[in-house]
Scaffold this motif. Structure first.
Motif: not given
Length: 442
Positions: A88-115
């Motif tokens: 059930q957890i895996q099915m729930a996670v699949s609705k909001f975790v994707s390669p795109k969302s992880i890429s956006e996570l990396a970009n957002g966190l790195n931009a904040t660290l750099d700033y």
């Protein structure tokens, strides 16, 4: 006067929007600071992100709007009901975790660290570093799951994003490149391999093993001290070390092979030269480089490289066969025959070698036929016909056992069957069992 009023009104609108944006950012920060974010708080958080992102104009506002947006999948994961089953957890996670969302996570966190590094003000830095440490294992598990589902391109994207989050763990970039190859995304793989080459990644190391006394199984450890402590506690025995060889030769090799596949031959020649320095005993690389020169019709260099490869693998029938092809192309027929026979000696079921050898033996036949067709009815021509007929008989008797062996190896080959039928007819072997059996298959 009216124009001035319009300008003043426009300025007020911008100011109001700016104030609203600041208020929304403050509200986001307030919700984000809560120990637990779920339900109404999470819904409000997502609503505020949607409102503030298009309004952000100043650098700091853009950075933090991006940060709060990037963190949504993490907050959604933390808000999950952990009493659910794993499925059930895996099915729930699949609705909001994707390669795109992880890429956006990396970009957002790195931009904040750099700033924050640039401004010297650590507002979210510590939280980001903690988030990366806490959730990287979960993200890696997600990448592995994608790989197990044969979603290789997606697994590659996730691993590259994880690498962007933590560039100390270069192995994730290496595996991202490998998954890209498996996903037939060679352009991305080439980019990642070149990045590995640029940072001089080798992947060398040591894995520390010890046998678990309770289970009897070998277990591995990245740290020698961790393994040795368990041995001292006598929960583990039989310690051993295993060296991880350098991945550098493989990286150089893959760059070269991708360039060859993409027909970027000039780049490939340079890459192959570099790859061979890292893989001096790799005959496959030598052959790949030789093929490049064959395609560019440099048969001298091709022959030289094939011979170098044969020094490493003298019993490689394929390499010997290739020398036969080159000799054939250069019209060195005796030499070609020698190589084809050698290839068959090394590999008795080498079908292509039998075919090329039979073609070599039958090569003079079209000219004999052409001359026969020009002959007249004079005594001189009739004598010449008998000579040419005898030559053809000799050719066919020589080629027949070669073609029969080829037919034995592949009785579906139409060219072989056709040639054999013609030979049997010419040699007047129409009544033989071989001819009858072959005709039945035609």
């Amino acid at each position: 006067m009216k124009i001035k009023q319009l300008i003043i009104a426009g300025t007020l609108l911008v100011s109001v929007a700016s104030f609203a944006q600041k208020d929304e950012l403050k509200a986001l920060k307030k919700i984000y600071a809560k120990a637990e974010i779920k339900g109404a708080d999470l819904a409000e958080y997502k609503s505020l992100v949607a409102k503030v992102e298009p309004l952000a104009t100043e650098e700091s506002d853009k950075v933090y709007a991006g940060f709060y947006k990037a963190m949504i999948p993490i907050l959604e994961y933390m808000a999950l009901d952990k009493t659910m089953t794993q499925l059930q957890i895996q099915m729930a996670v699949s609705k909001f975790v994707s390669p795109k969302s992880i890429s956006e996570l990396a970009n957002g966190l790195n931009a904040t660290l750099d700033y924050e590094k640039k401004t010297g003000k650590k507002v979210q830095t510590d939280d980001i570093l903690e988030t990366i440490t806490s959730f990287k294992p979960e993200l890696l598990n997600f990448a592995v799951a994608l790989g197990n589902q044969k979603k290789n391109k997606e697994a590659s994207d996730v691993l590259y994003s994880i690498y962007q989050l933590d560039k100390k763990d270069i192995e994730n970039l290496y595996y991202a490149a490998n998954y890209a190859v498996n996903g037939q995304d060679n352009e991305t793989a080439l980019k990642y391999y070149r990045e590995l080459k640029a940072i001089n990644y080798t992947g060398e190391g040591t894995i520390y093993y010890a046998k678990n006394v309770a289970s009897g199984e070998d277990e591995s450890y990245q740290s020698k001290s961790d393994r040795d402590n368990l041995v001292r506690l006598k929960t583990h025995v039989s310690p051993r070390d295993e060296k991880i060889p350098s991945k550098k030769p493989e990286i150089y090799k893959n760059i070269a092979l991708i360039l060859i596949e993409k027909e970027r031959f000039d780049e490939a020649k340079v890459a192959l030269s570099e790859a061979r320095k890292e893989n001096p005993k790799d005959s496959y690389l030598l052959t790949a480089e030789a093929d490049l020169y064959y395609k560019s019709k440099d048969l001298v260099t091709y022959r030289k490289l094939i011979n170098e490869s044969l020094e490493i693998n003298p019993n490689d029938a394929g390499l010997v066969f290739n020398l036969g092809i080159v000799s054939n192309a250069e019209n060195k027929l005796d030499e070609a025959e020698k190589y084809y026979l050698k290839a068959i000696e090394l590999k008795p079921d080498f079908m292509d070698a039998y075919l090329n050898l039979s073609d070599l033996k039958l090569r003079p036949d079209p000219k004999l036929v052409e001359e026969i067709n020009k002959l007249g009815e004079s005594q001189k021509d009739l004598k010449r016909y008998e000579v040419l007929k005898a030559e053809r008989q000799k050719l066919f008797n020589t080629a027949m056992p070669i073609l029969e062996k080829a037919h034995e190896l592949d009785d579906k080959n139409e060219a072989v069957k056709s040639n054999l039928m013609n030979i049997y007819k010419f040699l007047e072997l129409n009544e033989t069992e071989k001819y009858k059996a072959l005709k039945a298959k035609m």
